[in-house]
Design a protein around this motif. Structure first.
Motif, short mmCIF file in Angstrom:
data_model
loop_
_atom_site.label_atom_id
_atom_site.label_comp_id
_atom_site.label_asym_id
_atom_site.label_seq_id
_atom_site.Cartn_x
_atom_site.Cartn_y
_atom_site.Cartn_z
N ALA A 5 0.84 -1.20 0.00
CA ALA A 5 0.00 0.00 0.00
C ALA A 5 0.87 1.25 0.00
O ALA A 5 0.58 2.23 -0.71
CB ALA A 5 -0.94 -0.01 1.21
N ARG A 6 1.94 1.24 0.80
CA ARG A 6 2.86 2.39 0.83
C ARG A 6 3.54 2.59 -0.52
O ARG A 6 3.85 3.72 -0.90
CB ARG A 6 3.93 2.21 1.90
N ARG A 7 3.76 1.51 -1.24
CA ARG A 7 4.44 1.59 -2.53
C ARG A 7 3.48 1.90 -3.68
O ARG A 7 3.88 1.90 -4.84
CB ARG A 7 5.16 0.28 -2.84
N GLY A 8 2.22 2.16 -3.38
CA GLY A 8 1.25 2.44 -4.43
C GLY A 8 0.78 1.21 -5.14
O GLY A 8 0.25 1.29 -6.26
N LEU A 9 0.92 0.04 -4.50
CA LEU A 9 0.57 -1.23 -5.13
C LEU A 9 -0.48 -1.98 -4.33
O LEU A 9 -0.48 -3.22 -4.27
CB LEU A 9 1.84 -2.10 -5.28
N ARG A 10 -1.38 -1.25 -3.72
CA ARG A 10 -2.43 -1.87 -2.92
C ARG A 10 -3.21 -2.87 -3.77
O ARG A 10 -3.59 -2.59 -4.91
CB ARG A 10 -3.39 -0.79 -2.39
N GLY A 11 -3.45 -4.05 -3.21
CA GLY A 11 -4.24 -5.06 -3.89
C GLY A 11 -3.42 -6.03 -4.73
O GLY A 11 -3.97 -7.01 -5.26
N LEU A 12 -2.10 -5.80 -4.86
CA LEU A 12 -1.28 -6.73 -5.61
C LEU A 12 -1.27 -8.10 -4.93
O LEU A 12 -1.08 -8.20 -3.71
CB LEU A 12 0.16 -6.19 -5.71
N GLN A 13 -1.45 -9.14 -5.69
CA GLN A 13 -1.50 -10.50 -5.15
C GLN A 13 -0.07 -10.98 -4.89
O GLN A 13 0.58 -11.54 -5.78
CB GLN A 13 -2.20 -11.44 -6.13
N ALA A 14 0.41 -10.75 -3.68
CA ALA A 14 1.75 -11.16 -3.28
C ALA A 14 1.65 -12.22 -2.19
O ALA A 14 0.62 -12.38 -1.53
CB ALA A 14 2.55 -9.96 -2.78
N GLY A 15 2.73 -12.93 -1.99
CA GLY A 15 2.81 -13.89 -0.91
C GLY A 15 3.67 -13.36 0.21
O GLY A 15 4.47 -12.44 0.02
N PRO A 50 5.63 -4.57 -19.37
CA PRO A 50 6.90 -4.54 -18.63
C PRO A 50 7.35 -5.95 -18.25
O PRO A 50 6.54 -6.80 -17.87
CB PRO A 50 6.56 -3.73 -17.39
N VAL A 51 8.65 -6.19 -18.36
CA VAL A 51 9.24 -7.47 -17.95
C VAL A 51 10.56 -7.17 -17.25
O VAL A 51 11.14 -6.10 -17.41
CB VAL A 51 9.48 -8.42 -19.14
N SER A 52 11.03 -8.16 -16.49
CA SER A 52 12.28 -7.95 -15.75
C SER A 52 13.01 -9.26 -15.53
O SER A 52 12.39 -10.31 -15.35
CB SER A 52 11.98 -7.31 -14.39
N GLY A 53 14.33 -9.16 -15.52
CA GLY A 53 15.16 -10.27 -15.09
C GLY A 53 15.40 -10.22 -13.59
O GLY A 53 16.17 -11.03 -13.07
N CYS A 54 14.77 -9.27 -12.91
CA CYS A 54 14.85 -9.13 -11.45
C CYS A 54 16.29 -9.05 -10.96
O CYS A 54 16.75 -9.87 -10.15
CB CYS A 54 14.11 -10.27 -10.76
N VAL A 109 7.92 -3.78 -12.58
CA VAL A 109 6.94 -4.35 -13.50
C VAL A 109 5.52 -4.07 -13.01
O VAL A 109 4.66 -3.58 -13.76
CB VAL A 109 7.15 -5.88 -13.64
N GLU A 110 5.28 -4.35 -11.75
CA GLU A 110 3.93 -4.16 -11.20
C GLU A 110 3.53 -2.69 -11.17
O GLU A 110 2.37 -2.35 -11.38
CB GLU A 110 3.84 -4.77 -9.81
N ALA A 111 4.50 -1.82 -10.92
CA ALA A 111 4.21 -0.38 -10.90
C ALA A 111 3.79 0.11 -12.28
O ALA A 111 2.81 0.85 -12.42
CB ALA A 111 5.42 0.39 -10.39
N ILE A 112 4.52 -0.30 -13.31
CA ILE A 112 4.17 0.13 -14.67
C ILE A 112 2.81 -0.42 -15.07
O ILE A 112 2.01 0.26 -15.72
CB ILE A 112 5.27 -0.31 -15.66
N ARG A 113 2.50 -1.62 -14.64
CA ARG A 113 1.17 -2.17 -14.92
C ARG A 113 0.08 -1.29 -14.33
O ARG A 113 -1.01 -1.17 -14.90
CB ARG A 113 1.06 -3.58 -14.36
N ARG A 114 0.36 -0.67 -13.20
CA ARG A 114 -0.64 0.19 -12.54
C ARG A 114 -0.85 1.51 -13.26
O ARG A 114 -1.84 2.20 -12.99
CB ARG A 114 -0.20 0.48 -11.09
N THR A 115 0.06 1.91 -14.14
CA THR A 115 -0.07 3.22 -14.79
C THR A 115 -1.11 3.21 -15.90
O THR A 115 -1.51 4.27 -16.38
CB THR A 115 1.28 3.66 -15.40
#
Length: 341
Positions: A37-47, A177-181, A165-171
Motif C-alpha cells: 500500500a505504501r508503494r502504491g501497489l495496494r491489492g497486488l497478489q503477493a505472498g 513490462p518485464v524484468s530479469g529481477c 513491472v507491477e508499478a508500470i502495470r498500474r499506470t
C-alpha cells in the motif's frame, strides 16, 4: 541426498508453496499488504514468507513433499549438519510465471524493517536454477496475458525488478513490462521474446538509470541486438536515484506512462555513453568523441543513423557543424559495411 525432479514436479511444488505464502499473507503477522500500500501497489497478489527457520518446509512436508525435493526445487537449503531450512524467510514473494501461466520460480524482497540492519540479508532473492527456472532465460512478467499483448504488437519494456513491472502495470500504459529481477539482460532473454513475436525486441524499450552504471548497461543491451533492432529500440533514462516503482509511489505514474509512450532511441543513449568518455570542452575531445560515437552506431540503417546525426549535433553544437557529423557517420558506415562483407 539429492534428487532429480521433473519440470512438472517443480511446478507442482511451487504451486503448493505459493498457496501457503498466499495464506500467510492473510494472517495477522503479515506485513506485505501495508508495504505494498505504501508503494502504491495496494491489492497486488503477493505472498508472505513468514519468519522462522523452516515454516514452509514444515508445511510442505505435511503435504507430502520431501526435504530433498524442496532443496531441489530451490525452496529449501540443507546445512552441513543436515538440517533443512527455508530459502525465503520474512519476505514478500512474487511468482515468475511461464507463457502457460505455471509458476516456475519466485522473486522475494526482504522485510523493509531490516533494510538498515547490519548484516541484513540480500534485499532480493530469486529461485536458483531448477528444471523449471533459469534466471538467464526467464523473465518476470511474461505471463499468458503479457504474451497475448506482445503477439498483438504491444511494446515490451525491460526494467530492473518485479515491483517496477507491477508499478508500470498500474499506470495503465499500453506497454508490457518485464524484468530479469536484477539479473543482467542476456541474449537468451531476447531470444525468448523473438519467439513470441519476431519484432518484439525491435520495438522494445530498455529502462536505465542516468548514472555511469546505467550508461554501461545501455551499451551492453545495445551489443545484444541485431543491427535492425539497434536502429529502432527505445530507451527510458530514469532520474538519478529512482526507478519506475518509486515514480509510481511518488504519484508520477501518469508522467511515467507518457514517457514510455514516447521513448528516446537506444542509439542516442549509447551515443551519450560514448561521448561521456571524452572531454567535449576542447576540439580534440569533440572530434575523438564524434568519431568514437560514429563507429559505435555505424551498423544501423540509414534512416535511424540520420537521427543519430541530429542527436550528435545537439550534443556537439555549436562547435561542430552538422556536415562534419554527417561526414563522420558516412565514413564509419562505409567502414562497417566493408567489415561485414
Amino acid at each position: 541426498m539429492s534428487v532429480e525432479l521433473t519440470r512438472e514436479r517443480v511446478v507442482e511444488i511451487n504451486a503448493a508453496a505459493w498457496e501457503y505464502w498466499r495464506w500467510s499473507a492473510n494472517q495477522d503477522e503479515d506485513w506485505t499488504r501495508e508495504y505494498l500500500a505504501r508503494r502504491g501497489l495496494r491489492g497486488l497478489q503477493a505472498g508472505c514468507a513468514p519468519e522462522g527457520w523452516a515454516r514452509l518446509v514444515g508445511r510442505m512436508r505435511g503435504r507430502g513433499y520431501s526435504p530433498d525435493e524442496l532443496v531441489a526445487a530451490g525452496l529449501a537449503f540443507r546445512t552441513e549438519s543436515g538440517s533443512v531450512g527455508d530459502v525465503f524467510r520474512d519476505r514478500l514473494v512474487l511468482p515468475y510465471r511461464d507463457v502457460d501461466g505455471s509458476i516456475i520460480g519466485f522473486t522475494a524482497r526482504r522485510n523493509p524493517a531490516t533494510d538498515d540492519v547490519d548484516d541484513a540479508p540480500a534485499k532480493y532473492l530469486n529461485t536458483t536454477s531448477t528444471p523449471a527456472f533459469d534466471k538467464s532465460r526467464d523473465l518476470y512478467g511474461l505471463d499468458p496475458a503479457a504474451v497475448r499483448r506482445i503477439q498483438a504488437g504491444a511494446r515490451v519494456v525491460f526494467v530492473e525488478g518485479a515491483l517496477d513491472v507491477e508499478a508500470i502495470r498500474r499506470t495503465g500504459s499500453a506497454v508490457v513490462p518485464v524484468s530479469g529481477c536484477g539479473t543482467a539482460l542476456t541474449a537468451t532473454h531476447l531470444a525468448q521474446l523473438r519467439t513470441i513475436h519476431p519484432g518484439a525486441v525491435a520495438l522494445a524499450v530498455f529502462a536505465f538509470d542516468a548514472d555511469d552504471a546505467g550508461q554501461a548497461a545501455a551499451v551492453r543491451a545495445w551489443d545484444l541486438l541485431t543491427d535492425d533492432e539497434a536502429g529502432t529500440a527505445g530507451a527510458l533514462v530514469l532520474p538519478d536515484g529512482t526507478d519506475p516503482a518509486q515514480l509510481v509511489q511518488d504519484g508520477h505514474g501518469q508522467a511515467l506512462a507518457e514517457r514510455l509512450s514516447r521513448p528516446q532511441s537506444l542509439a542516442s543513449v549509447v551515443v551519450d555513453a560514448v561521448l561521456a568518455r571524452h572531454d567535449l570542452t576542447i576540439p580534440e575531445g569533440r572530434i575523438a568523441g564524434l568519431r568514437a560515437a560514429a563507429a559505435r552506431v555505424a551498423r544501423i540503417s540509414a534512416v535511424p543513423l540520420s537521427r543519430v546525426g541530429t542527436h550528435l549535433h545537439a550534443r556537439l553544437a555549436p562547435h561542430t557543424d552538422l556536415g562534419v557529423i554527417a561526414g563522420e557517420l558516412a565514413i564509419a558506415a562505409a567502414a562497417a559495411h566493408h567489415n561485414n562483407t
